[in-house]
Design a protein around this motif. Structure first.
Motif, mmCIF file in Angstrom:
data_model
loop_
_atom_site.group_PDB
_atom_site.id
_atom_site.type_symbol
_atom_site.label_atom_id
_atom_site.label_comp_id
_atom_site.label_asym_id
_atom_site.label_seq_id
_atom_site.Cartn_x
_atom_site.Cartn_y
_atom_site.Cartn_z
ATOM 1 N N ARG A 141 -4.980 2.938 5.525
ATOM 2 C CA ARG A 141 -4.439 3.816 4.091
ATOM 3 C C ARG A 141 -2.885 4.647 4.508
ATOM 4 N NH1 ARG A 141 -7.040 7.315 2.101
ATOM 5 N NH2 ARG A 141 -6.471 7.348 -0.024
ATOM 6 N N SER A 144 -5.162 -3.129 9.079
ATOM 7 C CA SER A 144 -5.702 -4.225 7.875
ATOM 8 C C SER A 144 -6.233 -3.203 7.159
ATOM 9 C CB SER A 144 -6.126 -5.682 7.374
ATOM 10 O OG SER A 144 -7.944 -5.419 8.310
ATOM 11 N N ASN A 145 -7.240 -2.156 7.378
ATOM 12 C CA ASN A 145 -7.955 -1.508 6.427
ATOM 13 C C ASN A 145 -7.149 -0.244 6.633
ATOM 14 O OD1 ASN A 145 -7.808 -1.356 8.757
ATOM 15 N ND2 ASN A 145 -10.013 0.058 9.031
ATOM 16 N N LYS A 177 1.119 -1.121 -0.300
ATOM 17 C CA LYS A 177 0.018 -0.291 0.235
ATOM 18 C C LYS A 177 0.785 1.294 -0.382
ATOM 19 C CE LYS A 177 -3.812 -2.181 3.073
ATOM 20 N NZ LYS A 177 -4.709 -2.081 4.145
ATOM 21 N N VAL A 192 -6.724 5.547 9.126
ATOM 22 C CA VAL A 192 -7.993 4.273 9.460
ATOM 23 C C VAL A 192 -9.463 4.666 8.879
ATOM 24 C CG1 VAL A 192 -8.435 2.765 11.421
ATOM 25 C CG2 VAL A 192 -5.977 3.320 10.753
ATOM 26 N N GLY A 193 -9.666 4.396 8.442
ATOM 27 C CA GLY A 193 -11.646 4.094 8.197
ATOM 28 C C GLY A 193 -11.703 5.554 8.271
#
Length: 297
Positions: A133, A130-131, A32, A290-291
């Protein structure tokens, strides 16, 4: 097959599942990274590997001189009248040994610095959910008045402000609310209940004193509150509410991240030793999201 007592699993020639999962999760996170950050990570990895090789080569060169120096020192020490050629040769070899040991120490220092930086980045990436960015952050243009020393002074000051705010006491109102909530929670354990045999019972507690406190909290929570308040259960109240403190901390952490970005730019431009506790994401030049929430990691 043999049992590894440290991991409590059977060695079968391949890593346990959790090791493979952690490796795959890290690989997914690294994938990522924006291109510039990924390239910088590879540079740190290469530097760590090169550091190991440089230390090994320097140690081998040092060891080449150790044996003849040791032998000559023994020969000279055992002789009542050492031969001048031996003394001259020993002086030359000792000077060479000192030089090679200095080179080895320098490479060892560089290897430690490279491993600390790469290891810190590696652990920070492993810890991400895991989510998460990873978004590239433009490198700031250093101000004319900024130096590595001045930026680091700012970083120390901001970290101090963050620590002070994080450890500051809640307001009196928040402390009172927390105490009342704790009393109410304990009161649930002291609330009598009738079992099928028609006997009154309370929830199981650790001991008789705990049971007595639970019943008191159920019978007269206000009296328990006032008694604890008089006994000093509440600290001197802070000036900021939890919401105000969260907003102030967010601002301070943003400023800290910006200062660490500036520090990394100055290091890249002017050179210097990177701090062991430097922010791994500032080093890579990325912001973690995150989110819907953005974190200046």
């Amino acid at each position: 097959m043999t049992t590894d007592p440290r991991l409590n699993h059977i060695e079968q020639g391949f890593p346990p599942r959790y090791v493979a999962e952690a490796r795959d999760a890290l690989a997914a996170t690294v994938a990522k990274l924006p291109p510039a950050a990924a390239a910088k990570l590879r540079e740190f990895e290469d530097a760590a590997l090169a550091g190991e090789g440089a230390v090994g080569a320097a140690r081998a060169k040092r060891d080449e001189v150790v044996r003849p120096v040791t032998e000559l020192r023994t020969t000279v020490a055992q002789s009542t009248a050492p031969h001048p050629a031996n003394l001259e040769r020993l002086a030359q070899l000792e000077a060479e040994l000192e030089h090679r040991e200095e080179v080895l120490r320098r490479f060892q220092t560089e290897r430690i610095a490279a491993n600390v930086a790469f290891g810190g980045i590696h652990r920070a990436l492993e810890a991400l959910p895991s989510n998460a960015r990873l978004v590239a952050v433009p490198a700031p243009e250093p101000k004319k008045s900024q130096t590595l020393t001045s930026v680091r002074e700012t970083i120390v000051s901001l970290k101090g402000d963050i620590h002070t705010l994080e450890t500051s006491a809640p307001t009196i109102e928040e402390q009172e609310a927390a105490l009342r909530a704790a009393i109410a929670a304990r009161a649930e354990a002291g609330r009598p209940r009738m079992d099928r045999a028609g006997r009154l019972k309370i929830a199981p507690t650790a001991n008789a004193q705990s049971a007595a406190l639970a019943v008191a909290c159920w019978l007269d929570p206000e009296a328990v509150f006032e008694t604890m308040k008089q006994d000093g259960a509440l600290r001197e109240g802070g000036a900021m509410s939890a919401a105000e403190k969260a907003a102030a901390l967010a601002t301070l952490r943003t400023s800290l991240f910006e200062a660490e970005l500036a520090e990394e730019v100055l290091l890249q431009r002017d050179g210097g030793i990177r701090r062991a506790d430097a922010d791994p994401f500032a080093i890579l030049g990325v912001r973690v999201e995150v989110g819907a929430k953005r974190q200046a990691a």
